[in-house]
Enzyme design. Structure first.
Site, short mmCIF file in Angstrom:
data_model
loop_
_atom_site.label_atom_id
_atom_site.label_comp_id
_atom_site.label_asym_id
_atom_site.label_seq_id
_atom_site.Cartn_x
_atom_site.Cartn_y
_atom_site.Cartn_z
N HIS A 191 -9.38 22.82 -11.32
CA HIS A 191 -8.20 23.65 -11.60
C HIS A 191 -6.84 23.02 -11.28
O HIS A 191 -6.13 23.47 -10.38
CB HIS A 191 -8.32 25.02 -10.92
CG HIS A 191 -8.89 25.00 -9.51
ND1 HIS A 191 -8.35 24.24 -8.50
CD2 HIS A 191 -9.95 25.66 -8.98
CE1 HIS A 191 -9.05 24.45 -7.38
NE2 HIS A 191 -10.03 25.30 -7.65
N ASP A 202 -12.78 29.16 -13.78
CA ASP A 202 -12.70 29.54 -12.37
C ASP A 202 -12.92 31.06 -12.24
O ASP A 202 -12.28 31.73 -11.44
CB ASP A 202 -11.36 29.14 -11.74
CG ASP A 202 -11.40 29.18 -10.21
OD1 ASP A 202 -12.47 29.44 -9.64
OD2 ASP A 202 -10.34 28.96 -9.59
#
Lengths: 427, 308
Positions: free
Chosen positions: A229, A302
Site C-alpha cells: 500500500h 487492503d
C-alpha cells in the site's frame, strides 16, 4: 461436459492476446482459446471482457479470531463478487499466523471457500517484532509471502534477518512501511487538512524513510521485497530508483489511494480513516502515474473489514481500514474510463503481477491451466449498496457512489462462484 | 439581522461574516442582563440545555450554565465522572440516551477532534461545540471577538498576534478563522514544534520570534502552555519556554498605548505570561470571562430557535 465463453474481448497479456474470441473450458481447465469454438454449454460474453481471474494480494479475512468482522467464507464470497479468484490474506488474525498450525487451519477452512486463499505468514513471532516466526514450517504449510502487516518491523537488524531467512525458503517479504515514532499516534495525513481539523498527522516521511530502509536491506540481502500500500509520492520515486538499480523490489497501491485524497476527510468520516492515510492530490497523481508506468506493479485492496461499532466512534478511537474487495475493480475501471490506464494494464496490475510477485499460478488464460476466469462488463453502471455486499462488514466511504463497470461472472476452476443478475438476461 | 437558522454550532469555519456579526450583536443586547439586579429573563423558559463535558473545564462549563440559567432554561451538567462513559458505554449510546430525555441543546466538550460533527450527524437536537480536541472552540473565539470589538469598535484592519502552542490549540484555530473572516491580520508565533504543518494555508503570517509577532500589534493573545507537552519534546523546559516565548513587561516597552492582551485561561503565571502583565494595564483577561456569559446567552438563544 464442456463450457464455452463466447464472443468476449479476451484480454490476456501473458499470452499477448487482446481480441474477440471464445474460451473453451473442460474439467475445470482451459482447453482452447480461439474463434468459433463450440461446447455443451455456452455463456454469451458479447460486450464483456474475458480476463484471467483477478488476484487481490492484500486482504484481511479476520479468521481466526475476529469472525464478527469477516470470515474466510464471507470474505471469499466478497472476493468472488468483486471478480477475484484468489486472495492473499494477512497474518494479523488472533492467533497471528506465525506457525504452521494456523496456516493449516486457514487452508483447511479455505477448502470450501469461493476463491483460492494464499496465506501470508508473519515475519516475527506474534508480529511482535522480537524474534523470527517459524518461517520454514509455514512455508511448508503453504504461505506465499511474509509480512508483519499492520505492525512494521521496527528493528532493522531483525528485518535484515527476516529477509535473509525468507530467501532460504523462496518467499518474498512484504513491507508495511511505517516509522511508528514519526507516526506518533497520528490518525490522518499530516498537512493542511489535518492542521485545519486539529487531528494528529502522519507525515509522508514516516513511510518514505521506512521504505528506503527496506530497499537498502533488500539490496544487502538480495531478498525479494514487496512494498505494501504505497501512499506517498516520495515512495513512488524511491521504488522507481530501486528498480532502476536492478533490485528485486515490487509494490502495490490500493484503489482508495488512487481515487481519494485527504480533503475527503473534512467531515470526519471514520470510513476514510485508513493506514497509510489518504494523502494529497499531488500524491494521488503520482500514484496513478506510478501505476501506469509500472513502477507500482499491482493493485491490492487492503480489504479491512470492521464492525460498525468500531467505526461509529470518536475519530481518534476509530479503527483504521476500509473494505475493498467489492469496489476494487469498479474503482480501477474509473481510471480506465478516464484514460489513465488501458484495459491491458488493468489486467496486468490486478492479475498478472500479483501472480508473478507471489509466485502462484494464475494471471493468464493459458491452455491446460485451471480455468480461473473473470467476465467484466466495463459499462454496467451500479450504485454501491451495503445491502448487496457479501462481506460481513460495510465500512467504506463509497456507499451510495455511482460507479461504472464491474465483474459479472467469476469462474474458479471452471465453476461459477459469482454471477451477476444481469447475466440472467443473456442466454 | 442575518441569522440563517443553523441547527448546530460546530466551528467558526462554517460561519459567514454576517452570521458571526449577528451573534456578536445579539450578545450585546444580552450583556446588560448580567448587570441587572435580577439577572434573569424568561426567554428560554421550557428549553432543556445539557452541558455534556467529558474533559475538565471550569470556565466554559460555568459560563454556559450561567448563560442558560439567566435565560431561564433548565440546565443540567453531565461530566465524565458522573456519566456511564465510565461504565464503558459508547459515546453514541450516551448521546442517544440524553436526547431521548428530550434535550433541546447539547453542549459538548471532548478531547477528540470531530466529536461535535460526529454527534450532530446523529442527533436531532442542536449541538454546540464547547471544544473538541485540537479542532475548534467557537464560543471562545466569539467571546474574544466580542471583547476586542467592545474596546476597539471594530475588527477590520487590526493586527492580532497569537502566541504559543498553535498546533494543539482549538482556541487558536477558531480565532484564526474568526479574525480572518472579520478582516483582521493574524500573526502566529511559537517554537517550531508548535507551529503546525501547512498553517500558512489558513492565511496567517508565521513569525520566528515573539518580538516579531508583537511588534506594532493591536492585540496579543497568549495561549496556555500545557506542561505535559514537555514530555513529547515540544519544548525542553518551562524555564526555556518562558525565556523565549513568555510575555513580559520588558517585551512590551514599544507597545501601542491601546494594546489589548488576552488569554483564554487558565493562565500559567510566569510561564507564557508574567504576573504583572496578566494583571497589568493592557490586560482584558477578566473582561473575556464576563463577556463569555453574554456570548453564550446569544448562542443559546439563536440556536434554540433552530429546532422549532
Amino acid at each position: 461436459m464442456s463450457l464455452i465463453i463466447q464472443g468476449g474481448r479476451i484480454i490476456d497479456p501473458v499470452n499477448g492476446r487482446d481480441r474477440e474470441g471464445d474460451l473453451l473450458i473442460e474439467k475445470g481447465r482451459i482447453v482452447k482459446v480461439g474463434k468459433t469454438l463450440s461446447g455443451d454449454r455456452r455463456i454469451d460474453a458479447k460486450g464483456l471482457w474475458v480476463v484471467p481471474g483477478l488476484i487481490d494480494m492484500h486482504v484481511h479475512l479476520r479468521e481466526p479470531g475476529y469472525e464478527y468482522k469477516e470470515t474466510i467464507e464471507t470474505g471469499c464470497r466478497a472476493a468472488a463478487a468483486g471478480g477475484f479468484t484468489a486472495v492473499a490474506c494477512m497474518p494479523n488474525t488472533n492467533p497471528v499466523n506465525d506457525n504452521g498450525a494456523v496456516t493449516d487451519f486457514i487452508l483447511t477452512r479455505a477448502r470450501s471457500a469461493a476463491v483460492s486463499v494464499h496465506p501470508v505468514g508473519a515475519i516475527t513471532r506474534g508480529s511482535g517484532g522480537e524474534g523470527l516466526a517459524e518461517i520454514g514450517e509455514m512455508a511448508e504449510a503453504g504461505v506465499v509471502a511474509l509480512s508483519d502487516d499492520g505492525r512494521p518491523v521496527r528493528n532493522g537488524q531483525l528485518m535484515r534477518r527476516g529477509m535473509e531467512y525468507a530467501g532460504t525458503f523462496g518467499l518474498p517479504v512484504i513491507s508495511h512501511a511505517e516509522d511508528l515514532d514519526l507516526c506518533a499516534g497520528g490518525v490522518m495525513h499530516e498537512g493542511v487538512v489535518s492542521t485545519r481539523l486539529g487531528l494528529r498527522g502522519i507525515p509522508s516521511v514516516a513511510e518514505e524513510s521506512m521504505v528506503e530502509r527496506d530497499i537498502l536491506l533488500a539490496e544487502l540481502t538480495g531478498a525479494a521485497l514487496h512494498v505494501a500500500h504505497v501512499s506517498a509520492r516520495g515512495t513512488v520515486m524511491r521504488i522507481r530508483e530501486a528498480k532502476a538499480r536492478g533490485l528485486s523490489v515490487t509494490a502495490e497501491v490500493t484503489p482508495h489511494h488512487l481515487t481519494l485524497s485527504h480533503e475527503a476527510l473534512l467531515e470526519y468520516d471514520t470510513n476514510l480513516k485508513v493506514n497509510p492515510p489518504l494523502r494529497t492530490e499531488e500524491d494521488r497523481q503520482a500514484l496513478i502515474a506510478g501505476l501506469a508506468d509500472g513502477t507500482i506493479d499491482a493493485v491490492a485492496s487492503d480489504h479491512a473489514p470492521h464492525n460498525i461499532a468500531e467505526k461509529e466512534v470518536e475519530f481518534d478511537q476509530a479503527a483504521f481500514g476500509m473494505v475493498g474487495l467489492e469496489t476494487s475493480l469498479p474503482l480501477l475501471l474509473q481510471l480506465v474510463h478516464e484514460g489513465r490506464l488501458t484495459p491491458v494494464q488493468l489486467v496486468e496490475r490486478m492479475s498478472v503481477a500479483p501472480a508473478r510477485i507471489l509466485r502462484i499460478k494464475g494471471g493468464a488464460l493459458s491452455e491446460g491451466e485451471a480455468a480461473d476466469v473473470t467476465l467484466i462488463d466495463p459499462d454496467l453502471s451500479f450504485t454501491v449498496d451495503a445491502a448487496r455486499f457479501y462481506s460481513r462488514s460495510f465500512n467504506t466511504p463509497f456507499l451510495g457512489r455511482e460507479l461504472k463497470g464491474k465483474a459479472v461472472y467469476t469462474l474458479l476452476r471452471g465453476k461459477p462462484v459469482y454471477r451477476d443478475p444481469v447475466m440472467k438476461d443473456r442466454k | 439581522m442575518a441569522w440563517g437558522k443553523r441547527k448546530d454550532l460546530l466551528g467558526i469555519e462554517d460561519l459567514s461574516r454576517e452570521e458571526i456579526e449577528a451573534i456578536l450583536d445579539t450578545a450585546e443586547s444580552f450583556k446588560d442582563v448580567s448587570l441587572r439586579k435580577i439577572k434573569k429573563v424568561p426567554t428560554l423558559r421550557g428549553v432543556t440545555v445539557v452541558n455534556f463535558f467529558l474533559e475538565p473545564s471550569t470556565r466554559t462549563r460555568t459560563s454556559f450554565e450561567l448563560a442558560g440559567k439567566r435565560l431561564s432554561a433548565d440546565v443540567i451538567n453531565i461530566s465524565a465522572s458522573s456519566s456511564s462513559i465510565l461504565k464503558g458505554e459508547s459515546l453514541k449510546d450516551t448521546a442517544w440516551n440524553i436526547e431521548a430525555m428530550n434535550a433541546d441543546i447539547l453542549i459538548v466538550r471532548h478531547r477528540a477532534a470531530g466529536v461535535a460533527h460526529f454527534l450532530s450527524g446523529m442527533l436531532d437536537c442542536s449541538v454546540i461545540n464547547a471544544g473538541d480536541g485540537a479542532h475548534e472552540h467557537p464560543t471562545q473565539a466569539l467571546l474574544d471577538l466580542f471583547s476586542i470589538r467592545e474596546r476597539k469598535q471594530k475588527i477590520d484592519g487590526l493586527t492580532v498576534a497569537i502566541v504559543g502552542d498553535i498546533a494543539h490549540s482549538r482556541v487558536a484555530r477558531s480565532n484564526i478563522f474568526a479574525l480572518r473572516k472579520l478582516g483582521a491580520l493574524v500573526r502566529i508565533a511559537g517554537p517550531g514544534t508548535m507551529i503546525p504543518l501547512g498553517v500558512e494555508a489558513m492565511d496567517v503570517q508565521v513569525c520566528r520570534s515573539l518580538d516579531e509577532a508583537i511588534d506594532g500589534a493591536d492585540v496579543i493573545m497568549m495561549l496556555r502552555i500545557q506542561r505535559e507537552r514537555q514530555e513529547k519534546s515540544l519544548f525542553p523546559s518551562v524555564r526555556e519556554y518562558a525565556r523565549f516565548f513568555g510575555l513580559t513587561r520588558q517585551r512590551l516597552q514599544g507597545a501601542k498605548k491601546d494594546l489589548l492582551i488576552m488569554h483564554p485561561g487558565p493562565i500559567n503565571r510566569g510561564v507564557e505570561i508574567a504576573p504583572d502583565v496578566a494583571d497589568g494595564p493592557y490586560s482584558i483577561i477578566l473582561d473575556q470571562v464576563t463577556n463569555g456569559v453574554a456570548v453564550r446567552m446569544a448562542t443559546l438563544y439563536l440556536y434554540s430557535g433552530a429546532k422549532r
